[in-house]
Design a protein around this motif. Structure first.
Motif, short mmCIF file in Angstrom:
data_model
loop_
_atom_site.label_atom_id
_atom_site.label_comp_id
_atom_site.label_asym_id
_atom_site.label_seq_id
_atom_site.Cartn_x
_atom_site.Cartn_y
_atom_site.Cartn_z
N ARG A 125 0.82 -1.22 0.00
CA ARG A 125 0.00 0.00 0.00
C ARG A 125 0.85 1.26 0.00
O ARG A 125 0.32 2.37 0.00
CB ARG A 125 -0.92 0.00 1.22
CG ARG A 125 -1.93 -1.14 1.18
CD ARG A 125 -2.70 -1.31 2.46
NE ARG A 125 -3.26 -0.07 2.96
CZ ARG A 125 -3.77 0.08 4.17
NH1 ARG A 125 -3.76 -0.94 5.02
NH2 ARG A 125 -4.26 1.22 4.57
N LEU A 126 2.17 1.10 0.02
CA LEU A 126 3.09 2.25 0.03
C LEU A 126 3.55 2.56 -1.39
O LEU A 126 3.70 1.66 -2.21
CB LEU A 126 4.31 1.93 0.90
CG LEU A 126 4.03 1.73 2.39
CD1 LEU A 126 5.26 1.16 3.08
CD2 LEU A 126 3.62 3.04 3.03
N PRO A 127 3.79 3.84 -1.68
CA PRO A 127 4.30 4.19 -3.00
C PRO A 127 5.75 3.70 -3.16
O PRO A 127 6.40 3.35 -2.17
CB PRO A 127 4.24 5.73 -3.01
CG PRO A 127 4.26 6.13 -1.59
CD PRO A 127 3.60 5.02 -0.82
N GLY A 128 6.26 3.68 -4.36
CA GLY A 128 7.62 3.24 -4.63
C GLY A 128 8.65 4.09 -3.91
O GLY A 128 9.68 3.60 -3.45
N ARG A 129 8.39 5.39 -3.84
CA ARG A 129 9.22 6.32 -3.07
C ARG A 129 8.39 6.80 -1.89
O ARG A 129 7.24 7.18 -2.05
CB ARG A 129 9.62 7.54 -3.92
CG ARG A 129 10.63 7.26 -4.97
CD ARG A 129 11.00 8.50 -5.78
NE ARG A 129 10.00 9.56 -5.74
CZ ARG A 129 10.27 10.85 -5.58
NH1 ARG A 129 11.51 11.26 -5.47
NH2 ARG A 129 9.32 11.75 -5.54
N ILE A 130 9.01 6.81 -0.74
CA ILE A 130 8.30 7.19 0.50
C ILE A 130 8.81 8.54 0.97
O ILE A 130 10.02 8.78 0.99
CB ILE A 130 8.53 6.14 1.59
CG1 ILE A 130 7.91 4.82 1.16
CG2 ILE A 130 7.97 6.58 2.92
CD1 ILE A 130 8.18 3.70 2.12
N ALA B 259 13.83 2.55 3.11
CA ALA B 259 13.16 3.01 4.33
C ALA B 259 13.01 1.87 5.33
O ALA B 259 13.25 2.04 6.53
CB ALA B 259 11.79 3.61 4.00
N LEU B 260 12.65 0.69 4.84
CA LEU B 260 12.48 -0.46 5.71
C LEU B 260 13.80 -0.86 6.35
O LEU B 260 13.90 -1.02 7.57
CB LEU B 260 11.89 -1.63 4.94
CG LEU B 260 11.76 -2.95 5.69
CD1 LEU B 260 10.88 -2.80 6.92
CD2 LEU B 260 11.22 -4.03 4.78
N TRP B 261 14.84 -1.00 5.54
CA TRP B 261 16.14 -1.43 6.05
C TRP B 261 16.79 -0.37 6.93
O TRP B 261 17.39 -0.69 7.95
CB TRP B 261 17.08 -1.82 4.91
CG TRP B 261 16.69 -3.14 4.33
CD1 TRP B 261 16.05 -3.37 3.14
CD2 TRP B 261 16.87 -4.42 4.93
NE1 TRP B 261 15.83 -4.71 2.97
CE2 TRP B 261 16.33 -5.38 4.04
CE3 TRP B 261 17.45 -4.86 6.11
CZ2 TRP B 261 16.35 -6.75 4.32
CZ3 TRP B 261 17.47 -6.22 6.39
CH2 TRP B 261 16.93 -7.14 5.50
N PHE B 262 16.70 0.89 6.54
CA PHE B 262 17.31 1.94 7.34
C PHE B 262 16.62 2.05 8.70
O PHE B 262 17.28 2.09 9.74
CB PHE B 262 17.27 3.29 6.62
CG PHE B 262 17.82 4.41 7.47
CD1 PHE B 262 19.19 4.57 7.62
CD2 PHE B 262 16.97 5.28 8.13
CE1 PHE B 262 19.70 5.58 8.43
CE2 PHE B 262 17.47 6.29 8.94
CZ PHE B 262 18.84 6.44 9.07
N THR C 249 5.51 7.84 9.87
CA THR C 249 5.87 8.05 8.48
C THR C 249 5.29 6.94 7.59
O THR C 249 4.80 7.21 6.49
CB THR C 249 7.40 8.12 8.32
OG1 THR C 249 7.87 9.24 9.06
CG2 THR C 249 7.82 8.27 6.88
N VAL C 250 5.32 5.71 8.04
CA VAL C 250 4.72 4.61 7.28
C VAL C 250 3.21 4.83 7.17
O VAL C 250 2.63 4.67 6.08
CB VAL C 250 5.02 3.25 7.93
CG1 VAL C 250 4.24 2.14 7.24
CG2 VAL C 250 6.51 2.95 7.89
N LEU C 251 2.59 5.21 8.25
CA LEU C 251 1.14 5.40 8.25
C LEU C 251 0.71 6.52 7.31
O LEU C 251 -0.27 6.37 6.57
CB LEU C 251 0.64 5.65 9.67
CG LEU C 251 0.85 4.51 10.67
CD1 LEU C 251 0.40 4.93 12.06
CD2 LEU C 251 0.13 3.25 10.22
#
Length: 155
Positions: free
Chosen positions: A31-36, A55-58, A104-106
């Motif tokens: 549900r997230l765009p390619g760039r966050i 974003a996930l790994w960082f 930020t994810v939300l």
């Protein structure tokens, strides 16, 4: 208080926040765009972006890495005066970093254009208050510890 218990009070907030961040991120990944949108200006508008994977790994790596660092510092400080402070700062840091990562994810979920994402500045007050509260709770739970025995006067 023994080092294991003090270390636990430092590690648990990082573990909870890291699990929440990664869990929410993975659950919403499609549900997230390619760039966050990852950075926001004073007016709440997005002004910097990274890929979903970055974003996930960082975010996950930052929380796990700092959790390990603060836990090792707390456990190795033994019964020194700074051990209580290190644990409290660690717990506060976990919440202060975890809150904006999760939010930020939300706010990026279900958006097509990440440049339209906004994060109101009131979140800054919440994250600071939550961080201070987590640090204070850790400080209180650790307690002052045993007082050293008085040194008898030298004749």
């Amino acid at each position: 208080m023994n080092a294991i218990r003090r270390g636990t009070l430092t590690a648990v907030p990082f573990g909870v926040v890291a699990a929440a961040y990664v869990g929410i991120f993975v659950a919403r990944y499609d549900r997230l765009p390619g760039r966050i949108a990852t950075h926001f200006s004073a007016d709440g508008k997005a002004d910097d972006f990274v890929s979903r994977a970055a974003a996930l790994w960082f975010g996950g790596g930052l929380l796990v890495g700092l959790g390990l660092l603060f836990t090792v510092l707390t456990v190795n400080s033994k019964e020194s005066a700074g051990s209580r402070l290190t644990a409290a700062v660690g717990a506060g840091t976990a919440v202060t970093l975890g809150y904006p990562l999760v939010v930020t994810v939300l706010v990026n979920s279900d958006v097509q254009d990440p440049t339209k994402v906004q994060l109101p500045m009131w979140h800054m007050a919440v994250l600071l208050l939550a961080g201070v509260a987590a640090g204070a709770l850790s400080w209180w739970l650790i307690g002052a510890g045993a007082r050293p025995a008085p040194v008898p006067p030298v004749p």
